[in-house]
Design a protein around this motif. Structure first.
Motif, PDB file in Angstrom:
ATOM      1  N   LEU A  10      -2.095   3.543   4.772  1.00 24.76           N
ATOM      2  CA  LEU A  10      -2.846   4.661   5.347  1.00 24.76           C
ATOM      3  C   LEU A  10      -2.453   5.978   4.694  1.00 24.76           C
ATOM      4  O   LEU A  10      -3.301   6.794   4.325  1.00 24.76           O
ATOM      5  CB  LEU A  10      -2.606   4.741   6.856  1.00 24.76           C
ATOM      6  CG  LEU A  10      -3.173   3.612   7.727  1.00 24.76           C
ATOM      7  CD1 LEU A  10      -2.818   3.877   9.190  1.00 24.76           C
ATOM      8  CD2 LEU A  10      -4.672   3.490   7.566  1.00 24.76           C
ATOM      9  N   LEU A  11      -1.146   6.184   4.545  1.00 26.36           N
ATOM     10  CA  LEU A  11      -0.655   7.464   4.036  1.00 26.36           C
ATOM     11  C   LEU A  11      -0.913   7.638   2.542  1.00 26.36           C
ATOM     12  O   LEU A  11      -1.036   8.764   2.062  1.00 26.36           O
ATOM     13  CB  LEU A  11       0.838   7.601   4.331  1.00 26.36           C
ATOM     14  CG  LEU A  11       1.212   7.687   5.819  1.00 26.36           C
ATOM     15  CD1 LEU A  11       2.719   7.731   5.985  1.00 26.36           C
ATOM     16  CD2 LEU A  11       0.557   8.901   6.476  1.00 26.36           C
ATOM     17  N   LYS A  12      -0.987   6.540   1.817  1.00 23.56           N
ATOM     18  CA  LYS A  12      -1.272   6.641   0.391  1.00 23.56           C
ATOM     19  C   LYS A  12      -2.648   7.249   0.166  1.00 23.56           C
ATOM     20  O   LYS A  12      -2.857   8.067  -0.727  1.00 23.56           O
ATOM     21  CB  LYS A  12      -1.205   5.259  -0.269  1.00 23.56           C
ATOM     22  CG  LYS A  12      -1.482   5.296  -1.768  1.00 23.56           C
ATOM     23  CD  LYS A  12      -1.391   3.904  -2.380  1.00 23.56           C
ATOM     24  CE  LYS A  12      -1.694   3.963  -3.878  1.00 23.56           C
ATOM     25  NZ  LYS A  12      -1.639   2.617  -4.512  1.00 23.56           N
ATOM     26  N   SER A  13      -3.598   6.854   0.998  1.00 24.06           N
ATOM     27  CA  SER A  13      -4.950   7.371   0.869  1.00 24.06           C
ATOM     28  C   SER A  13      -5.161   8.644   1.676  1.00 24.06           C
ATOM     29  O   SER A  13      -5.916   9.528   1.273  1.00 24.06           O
ATOM     30  CB  SER A  13      -5.960   6.311   1.327  1.00 24.06           C
ATOM     31  OG  SER A  13      -7.274   6.688   1.013  1.00 24.06           O
ATOM     32  N   SER A  14      -4.490   8.746   2.824  1.00 27.07           N
ATOM     33  CA  SER A  14      -4.644   9.902   3.719  1.00 27.07           C
ATOM     34  C   SER A  14      -3.257  10.417   4.118  1.00 27.07           C
ATOM     35  O   SER A  14      -2.752  10.091   5.196  1.00 27.07           O
ATOM     36  CB  SER A  14      -5.433   9.498   4.968  1.00 27.07           C
ATOM     37  OG  SER A  14      -6.690   8.966   4.633  1.00 27.07           O
TER      38      SER A  14
END
Length: 209
Positions: free
Chosen positions: A50-54
């Motif tokens: 999730l954090l890689k993209s957002s």
């Protein structure tokens, strides 16, 4: 006669072929509330994805304990909250999407059932039948983002396709997108006129030669 029969057989094969019917959307996770239930390796994997993209995703991770790597990742993102407690149904209040990835299937199923009762979209790790959505492969180059899905059949294939697109999409794609956006803002006329102009200027993008 035999030729027509062969054509008909081919048509049936195409019609009965399994098809990916998932609908892709791009969520603004910084405007939503995401709950992850599970603080182990799979929880780390889901949070990392999730954090890689957002990077500014609004996420709360709930678990009785967390592996050190997950704690380190959460500490680097102010919008991520760790709650060291067992899952309770009240934790589903004011959520938009849920991920359950504990190592206890009974707990994961309970999270899913409670989420469904509240009309929340839920993903149960490694259990396709208990997933309202999948976390597919994602390619990001500046403002350009491509999501890849294999309908939950083969994450490895999605990974290889992601690597392929990362390699073939030029690094300057973001500059091209920005230039087109600047050009669009200079156009006069109604929506249809603007669409026509943009189609004309980007026609070469789909030419194979």
């Amino acid at each position: 006669m035999s030729e027509n029969k062969e054509i008909n057989n081919n048509s049936v094969e195409v019609e009965t072929q399994e098809r990916n019917e998932l609908y892709p959307i791009f969520l603004k996770l910084h405007n939503l509330s995401v709950l992850i239930v599970g603080g182990g390796n799979v929880g780390l994997e889901k949070l990392s994805f999730l954090l890689k993209s957002s990077p500014n995703a609004n996420v709360e991770v709930v678990a009785p304990r967390f592996i050190p790597e997950l704690v380190t990742l959460a500490e680097a993102h102010p919008t991520v909250k760790l709650t060291k407690k067992r899952f309770k149904k009240k934790m589903l209040k004011k959520r938009n999407m849920v991920i359950a990835c504990t190592d206890v299937l009974k707990v994961n199923k309970r999270v899913y059932e409670l989420s469904r009762k509240r009309y929340l979209i839920c993903n149960i790790a490694d259990t396709p039948d208990l997933c309202d959505y999948y976390l597919g492969g994602i390619v990001t180059k500046g403002n350009v983002k491509i999501a890849i899905s294999t309908n939950g059949k083969s994450p490895t294939t999605a990974k290889r396709l992601r690597e392929f697109f990362e390699e073939v999409i030029p690094e300057n794609i973001n500059q091209m997108v920005q230039n087109l956006n600047d050009y669009r803002n200079t156009l006069k006329g109604d929506f249809e006129v603007k669409v026509q102009k943009m189609n004309e200027i980007t026609q070469t993008l789909k030419n194979k030669e």
